[in-house]
Design an enzyme around this catalytic site. Structure first.
Site, PDB file in Angstrom:
ATOM      1  N   CYS A 171       1.083  -1.132  -0.340  1.00  0.00           N
ATOM      2  CA  CYS A 171       0.090  -0.282  -0.161  1.00  0.00           C
ATOM      3  C   CYS A 171       0.712   1.429   0.311  1.00  0.00           C
ATOM      4  O   CYS A 171       2.011   1.219   0.142  1.00  0.00           O
ATOM      5  CB  CYS A 171      -0.781  -0.130   1.756  1.00  0.00           C
ATOM      6  SG  CYS A 171      -2.305   1.191   1.377  1.00  0.00           S
ATOM      7  N   ASP A 172       0.823   2.453  -1.063  1.00  0.00           N
ATOM      8  CA  ASP A 172       1.427   3.604  -0.822  1.00  0.00           C
ATOM      9  C   ASP A 172       1.065   4.112   0.474  1.00  0.00           C
ATOM     10  O   ASP A 172       2.014   5.976   0.409  1.00  0.00           O
ATOM     11  CB  ASP A 172       0.913   4.193  -1.995  1.00  0.00           C
ATOM     12  CG  ASP A 172      -0.265   4.702  -2.726  1.00  0.00           C
ATOM     13  OD1 ASP A 172      -1.180   4.997  -1.326  1.00  0.00           O
ATOM     14  OD2 ASP A 172      -0.301   4.394  -3.339  1.00  0.00           O
ATOM     15  N   TYR A 267      -5.758   6.504   7.737  1.00  0.00           N
ATOM     16  CA  TYR A 267      -7.338   6.028   7.614  1.00  0.00           C
ATOM     17  C   TYR A 267      -8.166   5.692   8.759  1.00  0.00           C
ATOM     18  O   TYR A 267      -8.834   5.607   8.979  1.00  0.00           O
ATOM     19  CB  TYR A 267      -7.055   4.961   6.606  1.00  0.00           C
ATOM     20  CG  TYR A 267      -7.469   4.006   5.847  1.00  0.00           C
ATOM     21  CD1 TYR A 267      -8.721   4.857   4.665  1.00  0.00           C
ATOM     22  CD2 TYR A 267      -5.699   4.919   4.325  1.00  0.00           C
ATOM     23  CE1 TYR A 267      -8.554   5.322   3.167  1.00  0.00           C
ATOM     24  CE2 TYR A 267      -5.943   5.263   3.193  1.00  0.00           C
ATOM     25  CZ  TYR A 267      -7.087   5.023   2.536  1.00  0.00           C
ATOM     26  OH  TYR A 267      -6.875   5.602   1.023  1.00  0.00           O
TER      27      TYR A 267
END
Ligand code: G6P
Ligand code: MN
Length: 468
Positions: A171-172, A267
């Protein structure tokens, strides 16, 4: 004499593909390629990017053969690296993933909460099929996967392809966070520090940032500045991002003020502040709409513009492909020109990872990998996103300290949700799906979970595995 590698990009029609192609052009001396192939199941969507790629490679990289195709054999035969960024159901389904829960006042997001569940139910079968297809034609290719929801995809690929160490999920987001916030530590760049980070994908925390030269942990310095709540003044990120990301990066300061012992993934805002996030969402115009009307349109116009001139150099689309040999390890991401999609980290990170494998550099990357004592007080088997050394033998995780009670409580609950989602997808179980949505802290009510599940099943049709 360097071996010349071959690269396929699965999800060739993605808005991120032009930047990846550009990145491959940038590193052509340090990572020489003999061919690059785009693969997509949507021929029309890929055509725009493919036409741009033909011109790009003709002008900037004539030594490498470039093509695009919807034929898996043509795409995956004789391939060393497959960079995967598929979106099962496309942005149209992302829109529904986000809008359905928002009707009920529940988080409507691409990967977090019920939206991530629905996306997972589509992605799991799509990814498994893709990996099998790739393995048919290139059994030893490295599959570097960005496809979301990465936490759920990783849990599924661990179960279906347990020994396949050449399949790596990444994931970036943590990298983007580092690109933006590392300058708070005395002006350092992302590549000046080595992160320690743990959690599930889109659900984790940085615990340390070690200066590569001195070994000093510079995270406390960053956290002190984040607590002041005024970082944009120093960093100026608001000039480079859209409203959604500016809100999100500002919100990171709030999270650090409330929980100042570590730096959370952005997130975490969906899990720690669901009310704020729902209030901040427009149920009639979600992130999917912004992306469709923004990045997707922009990328298509750019590619079509290039195609209509049949030329890049010397036109308004000219690319500033400046790159000095050997500089990639020190780059802060900005050298990847990311002209089109404006996501510096996405293309840079995956290409750096491929290079670390290709040349057995054993550099440190954050990788989603199985917990086998990495964090001893978390469930074995949990798909942790942690710092790993990555080389020709795959990802070797670095062991880290125990999770605190706060993080452990959150992580075990989230992992139960992810496991049940994968169970539901692999077994075709309605019951497991209902349990998954009920256990998600973004839903937390069984009646509501059933309502959402039934709406998702109706909306997704053939995209979902049949649930009985
Ligand atoms: C970051 C995350 C990705 C996610 C993307 C969404 O890059 O790591 O997993 O897909 O953000 O960005 P978007 O602009 O499409 O909302
Ligand atoms: Mn991500």
């Amino acid at each position: 004499m360097k071996k010349n590698f071959s690269v396929a990009i699965a999800g060739g029609g993605s808005t991120y593909t032009p930047d990846m192609l550009e990145m491959l052009c940038l590193v052509r001396e340090d990572f020489p390629l003999r061919k690059v192939v785009l693969y997509d199941i949507d021929a029309d969507r890929q055509e725009h990017i493919g036409k741009f790629g033909e011109i790009l490679f003709r002008e900037y990289y004539p030594e490498a053969e470039f093509s695009y195709t919807t034929d898996p054999q043509k795409a995956f035969e004789d391939i060393d690296f497959v960079l995967v960024q598929i979106r099962a159901g496309g942005l149209k389904m992302r829109e529904l993933d986000e809008k359905i829960p928002l009707k009920y006042g529940v988080i409507g997001q691409e990967t977090c909460g019920p939206g991530g569940f629905a996306y997972g139910m589509r992605s799991v079968p799509a990814m498994i099929e893709l990996v099998k297809t790739i393995r048919r034609y290139s059994p030893e290719a490295w599959i570097l996967n960005y496809s979301n929801p990465a936490a759920i995809v990783a849990e599924a690929t661990k179960r279906v392809f347990p020994d396949d160490y050449r399949l790596i999920n990444i994931c970036d987001m943590p990298i983007s966070i580092m690109d933006i916030f590392c300058p708070l530590a005395g002006g350092r760049k992302r590549t000046d520090v080595e992160p320690r980070y743990y959690g599930l994908n889109h659900f984790g925390w940085f615990t340390h940032m070690y200066d590569k030269k001195t070994g000093e942990d510079v995270l406390p310095e960053m956290l002190e500045k984040l607590k002041t709540g005024d970082c944009d003044r120093e960093l100026g990120y608001s000039g480079k991002n859209d409203d959604y990301w500016n809100f999100t990066f500002r919100h990171l300061e709030k999270m650090v003020q409330d929980f100042p012992h570590s730096l959370p993934n952005t997130y975490m805002q969906y899990y720690l502040y669901p009310d704020t996030m729902v209030k901040h969402s427009d149920p009639n115009y979600t992130r999917a709409n912004t992306v469709i009307d923004g990045r997707e349109r922009r990328v298509k116009e750019y590619c079509d513009g290039v195609a209509s001139l049949n030329q890049i150099r010397g036109t308004q689309y000219d690319l500033d492909l400046k790159y000095s040999r050997g500089s990639h390890l020190d780059a802060d991401g900005s050298f990847a020109s990311a002209t089109v999609a404006h996501n510096d980290a996405h293309a840079t990170y995956i290409v750096e990872l491929a290079m670390s494998i290709a040349y057995n550099q054993n550099d440190i990357f954050l990788i989603i990998t199985e917990n086998k004592g990495i964090v001893p007080n978390l469930s074995e088997g949990m798909m942790l996103e942690v710092a790993c050394r990555v080389g020709i033998n795959g990802a070797e995780p670095l062991r880290i300290q125990e999770a605190g009670a706060f993080e452990k409580g959150l992580l075990e609950g989230q992992y139960a949700y992810e496991k049940l989602t994968v169970d539901a997808a692999l077994e075709g179980s309605y019951q497991k799906a209902l349990m998954a949505l009920t256990v998600s802290r973004t839903v937390g009510d069984a009646e509501l979970a059933r309502t959402l599940l039934d709406e998702y099943i109706a909306a997704n049709g053939e995209y979902f595995p049949k649930l009985v």
